[in-house]
Write an enzyme that holds these catalytic residues in place. Structure first.
Site, PDB file in Angstrom:
ATOM      1  N   GLN A  98     -13.505   3.001   6.344  1.00 39.95           N
ATOM      2  CA  GLN A  98     -13.518   2.600   7.765  1.00 39.95           C
ATOM      3  C   GLN A  98     -14.762   1.736   7.963  1.00 39.95           C
ATOM      4  O   GLN A  98     -15.801   2.211   8.413  1.00 39.95           O
ATOM      5  CB  GLN A  98     -13.556   3.833   8.651  1.00 39.95           C
ATOM      6  CG  GLN A  98     -12.345   4.754   8.452  1.00 39.95           C
ATOM      7  CD  GLN A  98     -12.440   6.008   9.301  1.00 39.95           C
ATOM      8  OE1 GLN A  98     -12.446   5.941  10.522  1.00 39.95           O
ATOM      9  NE2 GLN A  98     -12.527   7.159   8.653  1.00 39.95           N
ATOM     10  N   LYS A 193      -0.122  -6.782  -0.046  1.00 39.85           N
ATOM     11  CA  LYS A 193       0.266  -5.430   0.409  1.00 39.85           C
ATOM     12  C   LYS A 193       0.223  -5.375   1.928  1.00 39.85           C
ATOM     13  O   LYS A 193      -0.768  -5.760   2.528  1.00 39.85           O
ATOM     14  CB  LYS A 193      -0.707  -4.404  -0.184  1.00 39.85           C
ATOM     15  CG  LYS A 193      -0.547  -2.995   0.343  1.00 39.85           C
ATOM     16  CD  LYS A 193      -1.456  -2.001  -0.385  1.00 39.85           C
ATOM     17  CE  LYS A 193      -2.787  -1.841   0.297  1.00 39.85           C
ATOM     18  NZ  LYS A 193      -3.653  -0.844  -0.325  1.00 39.85           N
ATOM     19  N   ASP A 218      -7.974  -1.335  -9.203  1.00 41.62           N
ATOM     20  CA  ASP A 218      -8.274  -1.016  -7.800  1.00 41.62           C
ATOM     21  C   ASP A 218      -9.567  -0.203  -7.746  1.00 41.62           C
ATOM     22  O   ASP A 218     -10.098   0.210  -8.787  1.00 41.62           O
ATOM     23  CB  ASP A 218      -7.100  -0.251  -7.174  1.00 41.62           C
ATOM     24  CG  ASP A 218      -6.991  -0.499  -5.676  1.00 41.62           C
ATOM     25  OD1 ASP A 218      -7.927  -1.087  -5.096  1.00 41.62           O
ATOM     26  OD2 ASP A 218      -5.979  -0.104  -5.068  1.00 41.62           O
ATOM     27  N   THR A 223      -3.711   8.247  -1.776  1.00 37.96           N
ATOM     28  CA  THR A 223      -2.356   8.840  -1.794  1.00 37.96           C
ATOM     29  C   THR A 223      -1.579   8.390  -3.025  1.00 37.96           C
ATOM     30  O   THR A 223      -0.506   8.903  -3.311  1.00 37.96           O
ATOM     31  CB  THR A 223      -1.555   8.376  -0.557  1.00 37.96           C
ATOM     32  OG1 THR A 223      -1.421   6.944  -0.614  1.00 37.96           O
ATOM     33  CG2 THR A 223      -2.235   8.772   0.739  1.00 37.96           C
TER      34      THR A 223
HETATM   35  C1  R5P Z   1      -7.476  -0.359  -0.080  1.00 37.47           C
HETATM   36  O1  R5P Z   1      -7.996  -1.234   0.566  1.00 37.47           O
HETATM   37  C2  R5P Z   1      -8.097   0.219  -1.305  1.00 37.47           C
HETATM   38  O2  R5P Z   1      -8.656  -0.756  -2.123  1.00 37.47           O
HETATM   39  C3  R5P Z   1      -7.099   1.035  -2.085  1.00 37.47           C
HETATM   40  O3  R5P Z   1      -6.047   0.197  -2.487  1.00 37.47           O
HETATM   41  C4  R5P Z   1      -6.551   2.139  -1.213  1.00 37.47           C
HETATM   42  O4  R5P Z   1      -7.591   2.874  -0.659  1.00 37.47           O
HETATM   43  C5  R5P Z   1      -5.643   3.042  -2.006  1.00 37.47           C
HETATM   44  O5  R5P Z   1      -5.117   3.986  -1.151  1.00 37.47           O
HETATM   45  P1  R5P Z   1      -3.772   4.728  -1.475  1.00 37.47           P
HETATM   46  O6  R5P Z   1      -3.919   5.357  -2.830  1.00 37.47           O
HETATM   47  O7  R5P Z   1      -3.648   5.749  -0.385  1.00 37.47           O
HETATM   48  O8  R5P Z   1      -2.663   3.734  -1.422  1.00 37.47           O
END
Ligand code: R5P
Length: 303
Positions: A98, A193, A218, A223
């Site tokens: 955030q 995305k 990433d 999640t």
């Molecule tokens: C998003 O901006 C982050 O870089 C990650 O892609 C994100 O936090 C991944 O979250 P989740 O596993 O819930 O899709």
């Protein structure tokens, strides 16, 4: 490490603290961590810290509110005991996602936590792969921002085989993917995305997959929707082997089950967040440790 430095570890990640202490051959500082009967946090520093450089290791994850508060209270105690410098080593900086006001009525928690840590008395922050590098600017104290891309690439390469391509699973991860691609001397492609809800994402591949083995790079797996959706999209476009690397394995809810049932061959995570028994049931999640990177940073800092 100089003899004037001391390392303390909060309760969030004792294993990491012990690993670092073993590498540096320096025992962790004595600290009593407990709770009063009404659940308020109680701590006592059982070392003489006056005039000394101290490090506090604490990850703000899994129970972020508790560990953040515990860290603030430890730092307050160190400050009141006249420690000279207080370096917070926060392998995973919780609340970091955030980091901007993208709609009315929402907070910027990353800035709030930065203010709280500084008010408590930290004089330096060491952390890993912040969600956005601009977060460094939320602090008026020095920030050492460490990166895990090399560590993760070194681990992933032998598993990936030849003919590979790096994928950025969203626009925000382009810079990271570019860096990873450079380390691997590979090309990279981008996925666009769109988040429909916290549990649902829509993805589109920009361009084509020019190699059969894919590394999705990433920063966080929370999640696992991002990684799993990206892996499915790559499979639809003809990918053979798909490996994902992330620094922070938050892996909340049914993330592990999702990963197991996905086209991902492996997910490689670091231990910025403790594993406990969370990954025991997984056949796909592999891990590598950031302890040597932290130990090296501690050695450099007051040497
Ligand atoms: C998003 O901006 C982050 O870089 C990650 O892609 C994100 O936090 C991944 O979250 P989740 O596993 O819930 O899709």
């Amino acid at each position: 490490m100089d003899t004037q430095s001391l390392i303390f570890c909060g309760s969030s990640h004792q294993n990491l603290g012990e690993e670092i202490s073993a590498i540096l051959k320096v025992p962790l500082g004595n600290i009593q961590l407990s709770q009063f009967p009404d659940k308020e946090i109680s701590i006592e520093i059982l070392e003489r810290v006056q005039g000394r450089n101290v490090f506090v290791i604490q990850s703000i994850a899994l129970d972020p509110n508790f560990y953040l508060m515990e860290l603030l209270i430890i730092v307050d105690a160190l400050k009141r005991a006249s420690a000279k410098n207080i370096t917070a080593i926060i392998p995973y900086f919780g609340y970091c996602r955030q980091d901007r006001k993208d709609k009315p009525g929402v907070p910027i928690t990353a800035k709030l936590i930065a203010n709280m840590l500084t008010a408590a008395g930290i004089t330096h922050l060491v952390t890993f792969d912040l969600h956005a590098s601009q977060l460094e600017g939320f602090f008026e104290i020095p920030v050492t921002h460490l990166h895990c891309q090399k560590l993760l690439v070194d681990f992933a390469l032998p598993l990936l085989g030849k003919d590979y391509l790096v994928i950025a699973p969203d626009i925000g991860s382009i810079k990271r993917a570019e860096k990873v691609a450079k380390l691997m001397e590979a090309d990279f492609a981008i996925i666009e995305k769109r988040r429909i809800s916290s549990m649902d994402v829509k993805m589109t591949l920009i361009g084509t997959l020019s190699a059969k083995n894919i590394l999705i790079a990433d920063d966080i797996c929370s999640t696992a929707n991002t990684l799993v959706s990206a892996a499915k999209l790559c499979k639809e476009h003809g990918a053979e082997k798909i490996i994902a690397t992330v620094t922070h394995g938050v892996c909340s809810g049914n993330a592990i089950e999702q990963i197991e049932n996905s086209p991902l061959n492996h997910l490689i995570v670091t231990n910025t967040i403790p594993f406990f028994n969370r990954f025991n049931s997984s056949t796909k999640i592999l891990s590598t440790s950031v302890a040597p990177l932290i130990a090296n940073e501690i050695k450099k800092m007051y040497h």
